[in-house]
Design a protein around this motif. Structure first.
Motif, PDB file in Angstrom:
ATOM      1  N   ARG A 299      -8.800 -34.376 -41.592  1.00 48.30           N
ATOM      2  CA  ARG A 299      -7.582 -34.865 -40.913  1.00 48.30           C
ATOM      3  C   ARG A 299      -7.831 -36.235 -40.290  1.00 48.30           C
ATOM      4  N   MET A 300      -8.987 -36.389 -39.664  1.00 44.94           N
ATOM      5  CA  MET A 300      -9.310 -37.637 -38.987  1.00 44.94           C
ATOM      6  C   MET A 300      -9.476 -38.788 -39.990  1.00 44.94           C
ATOM      7  N   VAL A 301     -10.160 -38.541 -41.078  1.00 49.67           N
ATOM      8  CA  VAL A 301     -10.492 -39.591 -42.031  1.00 49.67           C
ATOM      9  C   VAL A 301      -9.388 -39.834 -43.057  1.00 49.67           C
ATOM     10  N   LEU A 302      -8.738 -38.776 -43.511  1.00 49.55           N
ATOM     11  CA  LEU A 302      -7.796 -38.883 -44.622  1.00 49.55           C
ATOM     12  C   LEU A 302      -6.327 -38.802 -44.215  1.00 49.55           C
ATOM     13  N   GLY A 303      -6.077 -38.281 -43.027  1.00 45.21           N
ATOM     14  CA  GLY A 303      -4.702 -38.053 -42.603  1.00 45.21           C
ATOM     15  C   GLY A 303      -4.274 -36.634 -42.934  1.00 45.21           C
ATOM     16  N   SER A 304      -3.261 -36.153 -42.239  1.00 45.12           N
ATOM     17  CA  SER A 304      -2.859 -34.751 -42.350  1.00 45.12           C
ATOM     18  C   SER A 304      -2.133 -34.404 -43.636  1.00 45.12           C
ATOM     19  N   ASP A 305      -1.719 -35.401 -44.410  1.00 39.71           N
ATOM     20  CA  ASP A 305      -0.953 -35.094 -45.620  1.00 39.71           C
ATOM     21  C   ASP A 305      -1.748 -35.297 -46.909  1.00 39.71           C
ATOM     22  N   HIS A 306      -3.053 -35.393 -46.813  1.00 42.93           N
ATOM     23  CA  HIS A 306      -3.915 -35.604 -47.989  1.00 42.93           C
ATOM     24  C   HIS A 306      -4.164 -34.278 -48.700  1.00 42.93           C
ATOM     25  N   LEU A 307      -4.309 -34.330 -50.013  1.00 41.82           N
ATOM     26  CA  LEU A 307      -4.539 -33.107 -50.787  1.00 41.82           C
ATOM     27  C   LEU A 307      -5.865 -32.423 -50.451  1.00 41.82           C
ATOM     28  N   ASP A 308      -6.865 -33.188 -50.036  1.00 39.94           N
ATOM     29  CA  ASP A 308      -8.122 -32.557 -49.607  1.00 39.94           C
ATOM     30  C   ASP A 308      -7.912 -31.746 -48.332  1.00 39.94           C
ATOM     31  N   VAL A 309      -7.055 -32.229 -47.454  1.00 40.39           N
ATOM     32  CA  VAL A 309      -6.688 -31.468 -46.253  1.00 40.39           C
ATOM     33  C   VAL A 309      -5.999 -30.178 -46.693  1.00 40.39           C
ATOM     34  N   ALA A 310      -5.072 -30.293 -47.638  1.00 41.36           N
ATOM     35  CA  ALA A 310      -4.354 -29.121 -48.136  1.00 41.36           C
ATOM     36  C   ALA A 310      -5.314 -28.087 -48.715  1.00 41.36           C
ATOM     37  N   ALA A 311      -6.335 -28.536 -49.431  1.00 40.40           N
ATOM     38  CA  ALA A 311      -7.299 -27.604 -50.030  1.00 40.40           C
ATOM     39  C   ALA A 311      -8.025 -26.796 -48.957  1.00 40.40           C
ATOM     40  N   THR A 312      -8.453 -27.463 -47.897  1.00 34.76           N
ATOM     41  CA  THR A 312      -9.157 -26.756 -46.826  1.00 34.76           C
ATOM     42  C   THR A 312      -8.195 -25.874 -46.039  1.00 34.76           C
ATOM     43  N   VAL A 313      -6.971 -26.326 -45.845  1.00 33.57           N
ATOM     44  CA  VAL A 313      -5.951 -25.506 -45.179  1.00 33.57           C
ATOM     45  C   VAL A 313      -5.746 -24.215 -45.976  1.00 33.57           C
ATOM     46  N   TYR A 314      -5.647 -24.344 -47.287  1.00 30.86           N
ATOM     47  CA  TYR A 314      -5.482 -23.166 -48.152  1.00 30.86           C
ATOM     48  C   TYR A 314      -6.678 -22.220 -48.011  1.00 30.86           C
ATOM     49  N   ASN A 315      -7.888 -22.774 -48.064  1.00 29.15           N
ATOM     50  CA  ASN A 315      -9.092 -21.944 -47.947  1.00 29.15           C
ATOM     51  C   ASN A 315      -9.132 -21.200 -46.618  1.00 29.15           C
ATOM     52  N   ALA A 316      -8.785 -21.886 -45.545  1.00 30.88           N
ATOM     53  CA  ALA A 316      -8.766 -21.239 -44.226  1.00 30.88           C
ATOM     54  C   ALA A 316      -7.686 -20.158 -44.194  1.00 30.88           C
ATOM     55  N   GLY A 317      -6.548 -20.440 -44.787  1.00 32.06           N
ATOM     56  CA  GLY A 317      -5.482 -19.441 -44.858  1.00 32.06           C
ATOM     57  C   GLY A 317      -5.914 -18.193 -45.606  1.00 32.06           C
ATOM     58  N   GLN A 318      -6.599 -18.384 -46.722  1.00 28.89           N
ATOM     59  CA  GLN A 318      -7.131 -17.248 -47.485  1.00 28.89           C
ATOM     60  C   GLN A 318      -8.079 -16.416 -46.629  1.00 28.89           C
ATOM     61  N   THR A 319      -8.889 -17.093 -45.856  1.00 29.64           N
ATOM     62  CA  THR A 319      -9.864 -16.407 -45.022  1.00 29.64           C
ATOM     63  C   THR A 319      -9.168 -15.578 -43.951  1.00 29.64           C
ATOM     64  N   TYR A 320      -8.199 -16.173 -43.275  1.00 26.87           N
ATOM     65  CA  TYR A 320      -7.419 -15.400 -42.297  1.00 26.87           C
ATOM     66  C   TYR A 320      -6.724 -14.220 -42.971  1.00 26.87           C
ATOM     67  N   HIS A 321      -6.206 -14.436 -44.160  1.00 30.52           N
ATOM     68  CA  HIS A 321      -5.540 -13.379 -44.916  1.00 30.52           C
ATOM     69  C   HIS A 321      -6.503 -12.204 -45.144  1.00 30.52           C
ATOM     70  N   GLN A 322      -7.706 -12.507 -45.584  1.00 30.58           N
ATOM     71  CA  GLN A 322      -8.712 -11.466 -45.832  1.00 30.58           C
ATOM     72  C   GLN A 322      -9.113 -10.744 -44.552  1.00 30.58           C
ATOM     73  N   GLN A 323      -9.043 -11.439 -43.429  1.00 28.99           N
ATOM     74  CA  GLN A 323      -9.391 -10.840 -42.144  1.00 28.99           C
ATOM     75  C   GLN A 323      -8.235 -10.061 -41.536  1.00 28.99           C
ATOM     76  N   GLY A 324      -7.088 -10.079 -42.209  1.00 26.68           N
ATOM     77  CA  GLY A 324      -5.932  -9.363 -41.699  1.00 26.68           C
ATOM     78  C   GLY A 324      -5.162 -10.114 -40.628  1.00 26.68           C
ATOM     79  N   GLU A 325      -5.490 -11.378 -40.424  1.00 25.35           N
ATOM     80  CA  GLU A 325      -4.790 -12.204 -39.431  1.00 25.35           C
ATOM     81  C   GLU A 325      -3.633 -12.909 -40.142  1.00 25.35           C
TER      82      GLU A 325
END
Length: 130
Positions: free
Chosen positions: A70-96
């Motif tokens: 976010r700091m280096v690329l900005g909040s709308d970069h596709l690399d940010v989106a990839a990590t957001v997706y990965n974190a979302g998957q992780t929360y999903h698996q944890q039941g959050e």
């Protein structure tokens, strides 16, 4: 090489992790702690932890990667989106599910803006949310 071990038909996560950790140490020494390549390696380490069911460790890596991206690329970069997706998957698996949904919706916002509403990644996310 770590990426290859990770993506093999039978992922060799132990070998991948060792190589990613070595890469991380080198990248931090050469590039500093807040470089986009450091964030990529942190994201990849998070993926290995996720594959191994180590969700808390994965989330820690994703949070660090996301902060840097976010700091280096900005909040709308596709690399940010990839990590957001990965974190979302992780929360999903944890039941959050509420936290997962927030991140899935953030991913959708970035993906639609950058890739268009008919992109396959948008369709995959819509399926995950459903």
């Amino acid at each position: 090489i770590g990426v290859l071990y990770f993506h093999m038909p039978r992922a060799e996560t132990e070998k991948a992790m060792g190589l990613y950790l070595e890469s991380l140490a080198i990248r931090r020494a050469v590039l500093g702690d807040e470089h986009r390549d450091v964030a990529t390696t942190l994201n990849n380490i998070g993926r290995v932890h996720y594959m191994n069911g180590e969700y808390d460790k994965a989330m820690s890596m994703y949070k660090d990667a996301l902060r840097i991206r976010r700091m280096v690329l900005g909040s709308d970069h596709l690399d940010v989106a990839a990590t957001v997706y990965n974190a979302g998957q992780t929360y999903h698996q944890q039941g959050e599910l509420n936290k997962a949904m927030e991140l899935y919706e953030e991913f959708l916002g970035i993906a639609r803006a950058r890739l268009g509403s008919k992109h396959r990644d948008v369709a995959i996310m819509l399926k995950c949310i459903a």
